[in-house]
Enzyme design. Structure first.
Site, PDB file in Angstrom:
ATOM      1  N   CYS A 109       0.833  -1.205   0.000  1.00 57.27           N
ATOM      2  CA  CYS A 109       0.000   0.000   0.000  1.00 57.27           C
ATOM      3  C   CYS A 109       0.863   1.249   0.000  1.00 57.27           C
ATOM      4  O   CYS A 109       1.291   1.718   1.053  1.00 57.27           O
ATOM      5  CB  CYS A 109      -0.923  -0.012   1.205  1.00 57.27           C
ATOM      6  SG  CYS A 109      -1.933   1.477   1.292  1.00 57.27           S
ATOM      7  N   CYS A 144      -0.543   4.216   1.892  1.00 57.41           N
ATOM      8  CA  CYS A 144      -0.519   4.065   3.350  1.00 57.41           C
ATOM      9  C   CYS A 144       0.893   4.259   3.899  1.00 57.41           C
ATOM     10  O   CYS A 144       1.079   4.884   4.933  1.00 57.41           O
ATOM     11  CB  CYS A 144      -0.963   2.676   3.761  1.00 57.41           C
ATOM     12  SG  CYS A 144      -2.438   2.105   2.963  1.00 57.41           S
ATOM     13  N   ASP A 145       1.871   3.670   3.231  1.00 56.66           N
ATOM     14  CA  ASP A 145       3.199   3.540   3.828  1.00 56.66           C
ATOM     15  C   ASP A 145       4.287   4.350   3.139  1.00 56.66           C
ATOM     16  O   ASP A 145       5.412   4.408   3.643  1.00 56.66           O
ATOM     17  CB  ASP A 145       3.598   2.050   3.832  1.00 56.66           C
ATOM     18  CG  ASP A 145       2.675   1.226   4.710  1.00 56.66           C
ATOM     19  OD1 ASP A 145       2.158   1.780   5.697  1.00 56.66           O
ATOM     20  OD2 ASP A 145       2.453   0.046   4.423  1.00 56.66           O
TER      21      ASP A 145
END
Ligand code: NAP
Length: 396
Positions: free
Chosen positions: A213, A216-217
């Site tokens: 992701c 997300c990261d």
């Protein structure tokens, strides 16, 4: 993420996290049923607008009322309702579009949205091909709008994963966190989840530099050198997105022909921060506590080499989320649900829509269209069964 820092990207105790978790106490795992993507909600909040910001997330508690057989349709307050004429399972573009249509047709939809509500668009940075957004829109922002629209017409949305279903008779039943939900019809729109390489080292270092992701990261890799695996649009999109943070992104693809669209391939090759390596497979992720590098295999020559990197993003496709339905509905060899006529499944009253059915188009706009089709089919079926009043209110 500091290389010597043992905290995972999903670690709640991460003191570095620049933003609060927009989902409060909800655990977010965008990977779905196969336990796939580790995510850092705080990082997500930093990288993109807080998903579902300003929208009340209803986190069902076991103390909620449980519908009883023959129980009230309208008697329960809208906050605790566990019965609707339509149960919608899934909350990506298909599920939430179905909810908008079903709510406007007075079908009292309940959306069992999953513990990672919003579907795959929650992992997507810029959506540039959804009509109506000429400048593009962030995937999470788009899903916020879908959800607001579904709630505006009275959909009840509960962010829980469905553990099991019973589709043997009407009302159909689904259980999530010990609560039984009932619907006279069901729309399955559970989408698909990210695939992994299935290397032992990849699994061991998930959340310690390995992720599926980017939105997300990606924030954790500011100024770092990282790699993305895959040769489709997802890999191109993630690689380009990650150049916002990383000093260098290596795109690794096992063949020399890509599945990605030409525009995405061109954009990737034109990006000076991306190095493309074709005929390159990942054999091992190197590092004990954190990712320190990759052992790569040249798929033509058979040569091996090590590449020092600090982050690895896997973008190699998806598998459909059909585990709880495969004993009830027809699935194909890849696990996708098989439609019979239109959006009908093999069980009358159970409809299927979106990426859980579609491995050909897999677009937000096609999933949304599919959700609308399923809601219209459900409404017509409920009318034919005398459960819903004949209506001309639906917008078709
Ligand atoms: P995809 O098109 O199926 O591509 C998956 C890629 O991963 C392929 O290149 C495949 O290699 C590679 N791969 C699969 N398993 C692998 C393994 N075990 N090891 C190494 N490589 C592996 O999946 P996707 O990129 O997720 O795209 C899915 C759909 O969503 C497509 O229709 C795409 O157009 C769409 N999409 C659109 C956008 C956009 O328009 N912005 C963004 C993302 C996705 P091979 O080619 O060798 O099989």
């Amino acid at each position: 993420m500091d290389r010597n820092d043992n905290r995972t990207m999903t670690d709640d105790s991460n003191g570095e996290r620049p933003a609060t978790n927009p989902f409060g106490s909800l655990k977010i795992d965008f990977g779905g049923a196969n336990g796939s993507s580790p995510t850092a909600p705080g990082a997500l909040g930093a990288a993109v607008s807080p998903p579902f910001g300003g929208i009340r997330l209803i986190d069902a508690e076991p103390s909620e009322a449980v519908a009883v057989p023959g129980g009230p349709t309208h008697g329960m307050d809208s906050g605790g309702r566990t019965y609707g004429k339509v149960l919608i399972i899934g909350s990506g573009p298909a599920g939430l579009t179905a909810a908008i249509y079903a709510a406007r047709a007075n079908l009292e939809p309940i959306v069992l949205a999953g513990s990672a509500p919003g579907g795959q668009l929650m992992l997507t940075s810029d959506v540039e091909n959804y009509p109506g957004f000429p400048q593009g829109i962030d995937g999470p922002d788009m899903m916020t709008r879908f959800r607001e629209q579904a709630e505006r017409f009275g959909s009840r949305i509960v962010d829980v994963d469905v553990d099991r279903v019973d589709l043997s008779e009407r009302p159909f039943r689904a259980w999530a966190r010990g609560i039984e939900y009932r619907g006279e019809s069901v729309i399955v729109a559970t989408g698909a989840s990210a695939l992994w390489l299935d290397l032992e080292s990849e699994q061991r270092l998930r959340g310690r530099g390995v992720s599926a992701c980017a939105t997300c990261d990606g924030f954790f890799f500011k100024g770092r050198e990282i790699a993305v695996v895959g040769g489709g649009d997802s890999a191109m999109e993630e690689a380009n997105y990650l150049t916002k943070y990383a000093s260098k992104v290596h795109l690794l693809h096992r063949r020399d022909a890509f599945r990605a669209s030409k525009i995405m391939i061109d954009r990737t090759y034109d990006n000076p921060k991306i190095d493309v390596h074709t005929n390159t497979a990942v054999e091992e992720v190197l590092g004990d506590a954190n990712v320190e590098g990759l052992r790569l295999l040249d798929t033509e020559s058979g040569d091996r080499r090590d590449m020092p990197i600090e982050g690895l993003f896997i973008a190699i496709g998806h598998r459909p989320n059909t585990d709880v339905f495969k004993d009830w509905l027809d699935v194909d060899e890849k696990g996708y649900l098989v439609p019979h006529r239109h959006t009908e499944s093999r069980i009358p009253g159970v409809f299927i829509s979106g990426d859980v059915v579609d491995h050909r188009y897999r677009q937000a706009v096609t999933a949304a269209g599919d959700g609308a089709r399923a809601a219209i089919d459900a409404e017509r079926w409920l009318e034919s069964e005398g459960i819903a009043e004949a209506s001309t209110a639906t917008a078709w």
